[in-house]
Design a protein around this motif. Structure first.
Motif, PDB file in Angstrom:
ATOM      1  N   LEU A  45      17.776  69.554  46.634  1.00 33.36           N
ATOM      2  CA  LEU A  45      18.820  70.306  47.335  1.00 33.36           C
ATOM      3  C   LEU A  45      18.513  70.394  48.831  1.00 33.36           C
ATOM      4  N   ARG A  46      17.255  70.623  49.170  1.00 31.33           N
ATOM      5  CA  ARG A  46      16.871  70.661  50.589  1.00 31.33           C
ATOM      6  C   ARG A  46      17.196  69.329  51.273  1.00 31.33           C
ATOM      7  N   LEU A  47      16.907  68.237  50.592  1.00 30.46           N
ATOM      8  CA  LEU A  47      17.197  66.918  51.155  1.00 30.46           C
ATOM      9  C   LEU A  47      18.700  66.727  51.339  1.00 30.46           C
ATOM     10  N   ALA A  48      19.466  67.188  50.358  1.00 31.88           N
ATOM     11  CA  ALA A  48      20.924  67.076  50.467  1.00 31.88           C
ATOM     12  C   ALA A  48      21.431  67.837  51.688  1.00 31.88           C
ATOM     13  N   LEU A  49      20.889  69.025  51.912  1.00 32.21           N
ATOM     14  CA  LEU A  49      21.306  69.841  53.059  1.00 32.21           C
ATOM     15  C   LEU A  49      20.902  69.191  54.380  1.00 32.21           C
ATOM     16  N   ARG A 109      24.109  61.852  47.411  1.00 32.62           N
ATOM     17  CA  ARG A 109      23.167  61.315  46.416  1.00 32.62           C
ATOM     18  C   ARG A 109      22.132  62.366  46.021  1.00 32.62           C
ATOM     19  N   TRP A 110      21.583  63.058  47.013  1.00 32.14           N
ATOM     20  CA  TRP A 110      20.578  64.071  46.706  1.00 32.14           C
ATOM     21  C   TRP A 110      21.205  65.305  46.065  1.00 32.14           C
ATOM     22  N   ALA A 138      21.798  68.647  41.290  1.00 34.64           N
ATOM     23  CA  ALA A 138      22.663  69.197  40.245  1.00 34.64           C
ATOM     24  C   ALA A 138      22.148  68.826  38.860  1.00 34.64           C
ATOM     25  N   ALA A 139      21.590  67.626  38.748  1.00 30.55           N
ATOM     26  CA  ALA A 139      21.064  67.174  37.459  1.00 30.55           C
ATOM     27  C   ALA A 139      19.731  67.844  37.125  1.00 30.55           C
ATOM     28  N   LEU A 140      18.939  68.130  38.152  1.00 30.63           N
ATOM     29  CA  LEU A 140      17.598  68.664  37.920  1.00 30.63           C
ATOM     30  C   LEU A 140      17.579  70.172  37.688  1.00 30.63           C
ATOM     31  N   GLY A 141      18.464  70.905  38.391  1.00 34.96           N
ATOM     32  CA  GLY A 141      18.437  72.360  38.261  1.00 34.96           C
ATOM     33  C   GLY A 141      17.248  72.960  38.996  1.00 34.96           C
ATOM     34  N   PRO A 142      16.938  74.243  38.728  1.00 35.89           N
ATOM     35  CA  PRO A 142      17.510  75.128  37.707  1.00 35.89           C
ATOM     36  C   PRO A 142      18.957  75.529  37.995  1.00 35.89           C
ATOM     37  N   GLU A 191      20.807  77.979  39.301  1.00 41.59           N
ATOM     38  CA  GLU A 191      21.368  78.363  40.601  1.00 41.59           C
ATOM     39  C   GLU A 191      21.331  77.201  41.591  1.00 41.59           C
ATOM     40  N   VAL A 192      20.306  76.352  41.468  1.00 40.85           N
ATOM     41  CA  VAL A 192      20.223  75.160  42.316  1.00 40.85           C
ATOM     42  C   VAL A 192      21.338  74.193  41.947  1.00 40.85           C
ATOM     43  N   ALA A 193      21.545  74.007  40.651  1.00 37.86           N
ATOM     44  CA  ALA A 193      22.595  73.099  40.188  1.00 37.86           C
ATOM     45  C   ALA A 193      23.971  73.557  40.672  1.00 37.86           C
ATOM     46  N   GLN A 194      24.205  74.865  40.661  1.00 39.20           N
ATOM     47  CA  GLN A 194      25.500  75.387  41.114  1.00 39.20           C
ATOM     48  C   GLN A 194      25.705  75.130  42.606  1.00 39.20           C
ATOM     49  N   ARG A 195      24.682  75.414  43.403  1.00 40.63           N
ATOM     50  CA  ARG A 195      24.787  75.168  44.845  1.00 40.63           C
ATOM     51  C   ARG A 195      24.944  73.678  45.140  1.00 40.63           C
ATOM     52  N   ALA A 196      24.181  72.869  44.408  1.00 43.67           N
ATOM     53  CA  ALA A 196      24.236  71.425  44.631  1.00 43.67           C
ATOM     54  C   ALA A 196      25.604  70.866  44.263  1.00 43.67           C
ATOM     55  N   THR A 197      26.198  71.398  43.205  1.00 40.74           N
ATOM     56  CA  THR A 197      27.522  70.935  42.786  1.00 40.74           C
ATOM     57  C   THR A 197      28.570  71.251  43.847  1.00 40.74           C
ATOM     58  N   ARG A 198      28.500  72.462  44.391  1.00 43.37           N
ATOM     59  CA  ARG A 198      29.452  72.830  45.447  1.00 43.37           C
ATOM     60  C   ARG A 198      29.274  71.940  46.677  1.00 43.37           C
ATOM     61  N   LEU A 199      28.014  71.690  47.032  1.00 41.56           N
ATOM     62  CA  LEU A 199      27.744  70.837  48.192  1.00 41.56           C
ATOM     63  C   LEU A 199      28.215  69.410  47.932  1.00 41.56           C
ATOM     64  N   ARG A 200      27.938  68.907  46.754  1.00 41.19           N
ATOM     65  CA  ARG A 200      28.355  67.545  46.407  1.00 41.19           C
ATOM     66  C   ARG A 200      29.867  67.395  46.484  1.00 41.19           C
TER      67      ARG A 200
END
Length: 333
Positions: A286-290, A303-304, A309-313, A315-324
């Motif tokens: 998630l940090r890399l994606a940001l 991509r990140w 989103a796949a790795l989680g946990p 709350e991380v998956a939720q934030r990553a999904t919104r960012l993606r």
């Protein structure tokens, strides 16, 4: 000279001693001859030592033969070694009675091995019984297993006692687990800004963390780094995070990245976050994606974000999904 004279006169102990001397020198044929002489003199240790020699040379069937001979004669360590050998070739049913015989005769290693055997069958109570027996005789790893079992059962006092025994015996895992028990009891320390000096008196739990860390325990290394960071010691925190990360710790790599980013070294932070993310650390992904999104590298950011989103946990998956999703919209605009 005296051993030689005694062995030639039929002294089994002397023959065994000569066998061990020649084995240490790599003179295996001569060692075997003296071990056989010890057996001929009625010394069961000759059969056991000959079995050890055969095992070292990869002569498994011959090792089994001599272990059996010594074990049938009542040699408890031979019985344990025979059981280990049988276990290695997949004969669990054949190994168990020999472990039992050796353990009942007082072999501490056999008692521990029985614990492992029963634990592998999910026979928890029986495994614990043998672990406790071995631990009472000073077996370090058995004490660790008893400590872990007592922690699971909520018996913190007994857990601590056994973990102290195991940690004192050199177990890094026991030192780490003991530190976590003590850590949970202490009041939270006041936070300090990174780089801010503060008078600090080391607690017992920190001493155990450090003992485990210096023995190469990666989680302990990360924890020592976190404690150093909490008291504002950037150099010490970075040292332990880096040590853990270089040994393969995902959390060590992630935390090192956080520390470097706070210190203004984002390019190096990205290197460590990448290592952590590639090893399956969702927060690092998630940090890399940001970072990539902020740089305008939207495809790489997406991509990140997918990876996070796949790795989680969760709350991380939720934030990553919104960012993606946001990056996807931006790319398709």
């Amino acid at each position: 000279m005296w051993w030689l004279r005694a062995a030639q006169d039929g002294d089994g102990n002397a023959a065994n001693a000569l066998g061990a001397l020649h084995a240490e020198r790599g003179e295996t044929q001569t060692a075997e001859r003296w071990y056989r002489a010890a057996m001929d003199a009625g010394d069961v240790n000759g059969a056991y030592n000959l079995a050890l020699l055969c095992a070292e040379q990869g002569r498994t069937s011959q090792a089994e033969q001599w272990y059996r001979r010594a074990a049938y004669a009542g040699h408890r360590e031979a019985a344990n070694a025979l059981a280990v050998l049988l276990l290695q070739v997949g004969d669990t049913a054949g190994a168990e009675p020999w472990f039992s015989k050796a353990a009942e005769a007082g072999s501490v290693d056999a008692a521990f091995n029985l614990g492992i055997l029963y634990a592998g069958r999910d026979m928890t109570a029986e495994a614990l019984r043998w672990y406790e027996r071995a631990a009472a005789a000073g077996h370090t790893e058995a004490a660790l297993q008893v400590g872990i079992a007592r922690l699971r059962a909520g018996d913190e006092q007994e857990a601590e006692r056994h973990l102290r025994c195991a940690a004192g015996g050199g177990s890094a895992e026991a030192a780490y687990r003991l530190a976590t028990v003590l850590d949970a009891r202490r009041p939270p320390a006041p936070a300090h800004e990174l780089g801010e000096s503060a008078v600090h008196e080391k607690t017992e739990c920190e001493e155990w963390y450090e003992r485990a860390a210096t023995q190469g325990h990666r989680r302990a290394q990360v924890r020592v780094g976190m404690l150093a960071a909490a008291r504002g010691d950037v150099v010490e925190a970075a040292r332990w995070y880096r040590t853990a990360a270089e040994a393969g710790s995902r959390n060590g790599a992630f935390n090192l990245g956080l520390l470097l980013a706070r210190e203004g070294s984002e390019p190096e932070a990205v290197v460590w976050w990448t290592r952590a993310a590639e090893a399956g650390h969702g927060r690092a992904a998630l940090r890399l994606a940001l970072v990539h999104a902020r740089r305008g590298e939207l495809t790489e950011g997406q991509r990140w974000a997918d990876r996070a989103a796949a790795l989680g946990p969760r709350e991380v998956a939720q934030r990553a999904t919104r960012l993606r999703d946001a990056l996807r919209e931006e790319l398709s605009a």
